[in-house]
Scaffold this motif. Structure first.
Motif, PDB file in Angstrom:
ATOM      1  N   THR A  58       0.873  -1.256  -0.094  1.00  0.00           N
ATOM      2  CA  THR A  58      -0.025   0.006   0.214  1.00  0.00           C
ATOM      3  C   THR A  58       0.829   1.268  -0.119  1.00  0.00           C
ATOM      4  N   ASP A  65       0.274   2.531  -3.616  1.00  0.00           N
ATOM      5  CA  ASP A  65      -0.942   3.410  -3.591  1.00  0.00           C
ATOM      6  C   ASP A  65      -0.467   5.036  -3.101  1.00  0.00           C
ATOM      7  N   THR A  66       0.344   4.953  -2.114  1.00  0.00           N
ATOM      8  CA  THR A  66       0.716   6.158  -1.288  1.00  0.00           C
ATOM      9  C   THR A  66       1.934   7.069  -2.186  1.00  0.00           C
ATOM     10  N   ASN A  73       3.146   5.926  -5.116  1.00  0.00           N
ATOM     11  CA  ASN A  73       2.766   5.787  -6.802  1.00  0.00           C
ATOM     12  C   ASN A  73       4.104   5.175  -7.552  1.00  0.00           C
TER      13      ASN A  73
END
Lengths: 272, 70
Positions: free
Chosen positions: B21, B25-26, B28
């Motif tokens: 994550t 997600d954080t 990129n």
């Protein structure tokens, strides 16, 4: 060169005795053209912290990968910048995961000014990485005992410096390179660092080095592509000369053309 | 509050994250990419372990990619 002059390290065939770094070229295109001109046996790369943006704009990595896929060159990751065995081992393990190869150019720097290797840490790291299955090619000094220690640690070759990295001074201690060749006749010796001119690469090969690794001399040439070709020719010529066997140097002149049958000369001397 | 260091820079947040994550997600980074590797506290963390590895307070994470070298 004789067809039988196959070059192997750790039972792997290496396509060329000239190895090139990938750094400092004016552009990715020129880098790849230089590779095409030299057809290097290995191309070196490294790894560093990168942001997502850095990765997206990494043209050099993309072009090196394309070159490796289309040529016989192999990739040789390095541990440049490491200053301890622990750092070098950690970076080598990360390099193996990133580049999918067990070859590693092991660098452990001991002096920031001269970039001289820390040979104590180097031997320690070489022993551990060899035990973990790496093919460790250590950038080392030209010290005979250090080279022997690296071989005992499991390295399939040694890579003594010709001169400090990036200086282009050539073989600054030819006596020591001759000593290494004489005392380690069956060891693969790659002269790594300090080579500035094709004549210096040729000198190393004439002295019996098995190969040379260089970067700055090609990348910083006015025409890197032409210089890469010049180095390839020099390495081939030096290797061929080493195999051909040199004449014995002598102090007194000796005429190449036979004296017997020479007309006029002695007659003229007597008639003077 | 969880405070960690990523590529030498401090980061902090309140909710729990795993490494996948954080990275995808954080931060990129591209998913399913072979162009970078992750070290957790100096040791390689293989990609298959990212989802199951919780980010802990004080962790040091490095994300490494290829560069040119000699």
């Amino acid at each position: 060169m004789a067809d039988s002059d196959v070059f192997t390290i750790a039972r792997e065939e290496i396509s060329s005795r000239l190895w090139l770094g990938s750094s400092m070229y004016p552009s990715p295109d020129i880098m790849v053209s230089a590779f095409a001109s030299a057809q290097p046996g290995f191309v070196t790369m490294s790894l560093r912290r990168q942001t997502a943006g850095d990765l997206a704009n990494n043209d050099y990595h993309e072009r090196v990968n394309q070159w490796l896929g289309a040529s016989q060159s192999r990739l040789l990751p390095n541990t440049a910048g490491c200053q301890s065995a622990k750092e070098a081992i950690q970076l080598a393990i990360l390099a193996r995961e990133l580049f999918k190869t067990s070859w590693i150019k092991l660098e452990v720097i001991g002096d920031e000014y001269s970039l001289q290797p820390n040979v104590f840490e180097l031997v320690s790291a070489a022993r551990e990485l060899s035990a973990q299955g790496f093919y460790v090619l250590p950038y080392c000094t030209d010290d005979l005992v250090v080279c022997e220690s690296l071989l005992h640690a499991g390295c399939p070759a040694v890579m003594p410096w010709g001169a400090p990295i990036g200086t282009g001074k050539g073989i600054i201690n030819p006596y020591q390179l001759r000593t290494l060749r004489a005392r380690l006749p069956d060891t693969t010796i790659i002269v790594d660092a300090g080579i500035g001119r094709p004549s210096q690469a040729m000198q190393a090969m004439e002295m019996g080095a098995d190969g040379v690794l260089l970067n700055t001399a090609v990348a910083k040439a006015a025409n890197p592509v032409a210089m890469a070709g010049a180095f390839a020719a020099a390495v081939d010529a030096g290797r061929a000369a080493f195999h051909a066997g040199f004449m014995t140097e002598r102090d007194m002149a000796s005429p190449s053309t036979p004296v017997a049958g020479m007309p006029f000369w002695h007659t003229a001397m007597r008639g003077g | 509050m969880i405070e960690i260091i990523v590529n030498g820079k401090s980061m902090a947040w309140t909710s729990e994250k795993n490494v996948y994550t954080l990275i995808i997600d954080t931060l990129n980074y591209p998913a399913e990419s072979s162009r970078f590797v992750v070290a957790l506290n100096g040791e390689l963390l293989p990609a298959e372990q990212w989802p199951s590895t919780r980010v802990n307070n004080g962790d040091i994470i490095d994300v490494l990619g290829a560069i040119t070298g000699g």
